[in-house]
Design a protein around this motif. Structure first.
Motif, PDB file in Angstrom:
ATOM      1  N   ILE A 140       0.875  -1.175   0.000  1.00  0.00           N
ATOM      2  CA  ILE A 140       0.000   0.000   0.000  1.00  0.00           C
ATOM      3  C   ILE A 140       0.912   1.225   0.000  1.00  0.00           C
ATOM      4  O   ILE A 140       1.777   1.361   0.876  1.00  0.00           O
ATOM      5  CB  ILE A 140      -0.881   0.022   1.259  1.00  0.00           C
ATOM      6  CG1 ILE A 140      -1.814  -1.204   1.288  1.00  0.00           C
ATOM      7  CG2 ILE A 140      -1.675   1.325   1.351  1.00  0.00           C
ATOM      8  CD1 ILE A 140      -2.481  -1.441   2.647  1.00  0.00           C
ATOM      9  N   VAL A 141       0.718   2.115  -0.964  1.00  0.00           N
ATOM     10  CA  VAL A 141       1.575   3.299  -1.088  1.00  0.00           C
ATOM     11  C   VAL A 141       0.803   4.527  -0.609  1.00  0.00           C
ATOM     12  O   VAL A 141      -0.245   4.872  -1.166  1.00  0.00           O
ATOM     13  CB  VAL A 141       2.043   3.501  -2.544  1.00  0.00           C
ATOM     14  CG1 VAL A 141       2.929   4.746  -2.645  1.00  0.00           C
ATOM     15  CG2 VAL A 141       2.789   2.261  -3.048  1.00  0.00           C
ATOM     16  N   LEU A 142       1.332   5.192   0.434  1.00  0.00           N
ATOM     17  CA  LEU A 142       0.711   6.423   0.934  1.00  0.00           C
ATOM     18  C   LEU A 142       1.078   7.566  -0.004  1.00  0.00           C
ATOM     19  O   LEU A 142       2.259   7.871  -0.170  1.00  0.00           O
ATOM     20  CB  LEU A 142       1.224   6.734   2.342  1.00  0.00           C
ATOM     21  CG  LEU A 142       1.079   5.614   3.385  1.00  0.00           C
ATOM     22  CD1 LEU A 142       1.681   6.070   4.721  1.00  0.00           C
ATOM     23  CD2 LEU A 142      -0.380   5.226   3.565  1.00  0.00           C
ATOM     24  N   PRO A 143       0.088   8.226  -0.616  1.00  0.00           N
ATOM     25  CA  PRO A 143       0.399   9.320  -1.540  1.00  0.00           C
ATOM     26  C   PRO A 143       0.691  10.622  -0.789  1.00  0.00           C
ATOM     27  O   PRO A 143       0.101  10.876   0.267  1.00  0.00           O
ATOM     28  CB  PRO A 143      -0.878   9.441  -2.375  1.00  0.00           C
ATOM     29  CG  PRO A 143      -1.957   9.022  -1.450  1.00  0.00           C
ATOM     30  CD  PRO A 143      -1.366   7.978  -0.525  1.00  0.00           C
ATOM     31  N   HIS A 144       1.566  11.423  -1.320  1.00  0.00           N
ATOM     32  CA  HIS A 144       1.949  12.651  -0.621  1.00  0.00           C
ATOM     33  C   HIS A 144       0.811  13.666  -0.551  1.00  0.00           C
ATOM     34  O   HIS A 144       0.866  14.612   0.226  1.00  0.00           O
ATOM     35  CB  HIS A 144       3.189  13.286  -1.276  1.00  0.00           C
ATOM     36  CG  HIS A 144       3.013  13.655  -2.713  1.00  0.00           C
ATOM     37  ND1 HIS A 144       3.273  12.777  -3.739  1.00  0.00           N
ATOM     38  CD2 HIS A 144       2.576  14.792  -3.299  1.00  0.00           C
ATOM     39  CE1 HIS A 144       3.015  13.374  -4.889  1.00  0.00           C
ATOM     40  NE2 HIS A 144       2.590  14.589  -4.660  1.00  0.00           N
ATOM     41  N   GLU A 145      -0.243  13.469  -1.359  1.00  0.00           N
ATOM     42  CA  GLU A 145      -1.370  14.406  -1.334  1.00  0.00           C
ATOM     43  C   GLU A 145      -2.197  14.298  -0.051  1.00  0.00           C
ATOM     44  O   GLU A 145      -3.016  15.174   0.243  1.00  0.00           O
ATOM     45  CB  GLU A 145      -2.301  14.161  -2.533  1.00  0.00           C
ATOM     46  CG  GLU A 145      -1.719  14.553  -3.873  1.00  0.00           C
ATOM     47  CD  GLU A 145      -0.883  13.439  -4.511  1.00  0.00           C
ATOM     48  OE1 GLU A 145      -0.637  12.395  -3.862  1.00  0.00           O
ATOM     49  OE2 GLU A 145      -0.467  13.620  -5.669  1.00  0.00           O
ATOM     50  N   ASN A 150      -0.832  -6.772   4.004  1.00  0.00           N
ATOM     51  CA  ASN A 150      -0.130  -5.820   3.140  1.00  0.00           C
ATOM     52  C   ASN A 150       0.701  -4.885   3.999  1.00  0.00           C
ATOM     53  O   ASN A 150       0.235  -4.412   5.034  1.00  0.00           O
ATOM     54  CB  ASN A 150      -1.120  -4.999   2.313  1.00  0.00           C
ATOM     55  CG  ASN A 150      -1.983  -5.873   1.406  1.00  0.00           C
ATOM     56  OD1 ASN A 150      -3.045  -6.330   1.821  1.00  0.00           O
ATOM     57  ND2 ASN A 150      -1.528  -6.128   0.205  1.00  0.00           N
ATOM     58  N   SER A 151       1.891  -4.607   3.558  1.00  0.00           N
ATOM     59  CA  SER A 151       2.734  -3.613   4.214  1.00  0.00           C
ATOM     60  C   SER A 151       2.507  -2.249   3.575  1.00  0.00           C
ATOM     61  O   SER A 151       2.008  -2.149   2.446  1.00  0.00           O
ATOM     62  CB  SER A 151       4.207  -4.003   4.112  1.00  0.00           C
ATOM     63  OG  SER A 151       4.434  -5.164   4.895  1.00  0.00           O
ATOM     64  N   VAL A 152       2.890  -1.216   4.326  1.00  0.00           N
ATOM     65  CA  VAL A 152       2.635   0.168   3.921  1.00  0.00           C
ATOM     66  C   VAL A 152       3.957   0.872   3.675  1.00  0.00           C
ATOM     67  O   VAL A 152       4.886   0.767   4.486  1.00  0.00           O
ATOM     68  CB  VAL A 152       1.833   0.894   5.026  1.00  0.00           C
ATOM     69  CG1 VAL A 152       1.558   2.334   4.642  1.00  0.00           C
ATOM     70  CG2 VAL A 152       0.535   0.143   5.338  1.00  0.00           C
TER      71      VAL A 152
END
Ligand code: ZN
Length: 198
Positions: free
Chosen positions: A39-44, A191-193
């Protein structure tokens, strides 16, 4: 296809009334990832949260399907995580951006064909600590009523996935977290973040 506020305690924790009809929204196919993917945390967003959910996979094309005919149109059940940028969801009012980033829909790689019971427990653990908990019987709208309602709006096709809402206890995800959604009789989803902006 997803439904908001389908567990009373979760609607309350977000400060909402329980809806009188299912509150529908969509996540794009590009948001789907599988077991073990990141899971990719978006910078927005400054506030991305987990929402563990039961996913229902459609087997047959249905349109204006009666609730009693829904079970025959279901292929199986899986674990899902309706990852949500809560700040963007609130800011935008509608959910497309907050729910729609790439990697925001972890989905089990395997499904089970037998429907889990109403007392099946659904839980989310983050780094081994329990965050979310409920039972499938806590749903405001049952699986069959929910899918019949969706089919009154749009044709559902084989392979379509319906997420059925999340129990209480939603909370933030941070880079390095491991989030695990588990449902009795269905399995689990890990899932890892990671962050796109560290
Ligand atoms: Zn959700």
């Amino acid at each position: 296809m997803c439904v908001g506020r389908n567990y009373r305690a979760h609607a309350r924790e977000l400060g909402h009334e329980v809806p009188s009809e299912p509150l529908l929204f969509l996540k794009p196919p590009s948001s789907v990832i599988r077991e073990g993917e990141l899971i990719v945390l978006p910078h927005e967003s400054a506030r991305v949260e987990h929402e563990g959910e039961l996913a229902v996979i459609i087997a047959k094309r249905i349109r204006r399907c009666a609730p009693s005919d829904v079970p025959a149109a279901i292929a199986g059940y899986a674990c899902a995580n309706d990852v949500t940028a809560r700040d963007l969801q609130r800011k935008d009012v509608q959910f497309t951006r907050g729910k729609g980033f790439d990697t925001f829909c972890p989905l089990s790689s395997h499904m089970v064909t037998e429907r889990p019971s109403l007392d099946a427990r659904i839980s989310v653990m983050v780094n081994g600590e329990r965050r979310q908990y409920g039972t499938l019987g806590d749903m405001v709208f049952s699986i069959d009523v929910l899918i019949a309602f969706v089919s009154d709006v749009m044709t559902l096709e084989p392979g379509d996935v319906v997420l059925t809402g999340t129990p209480e206890g939603v909370g933030p995800l941070f880079a390095g977290d491991l989030v695990v959604v588990s449902i009795d009789g269905v399995g689990s989803l890990s899932n890892s973040v990671v962050s796109d902006h560290d």
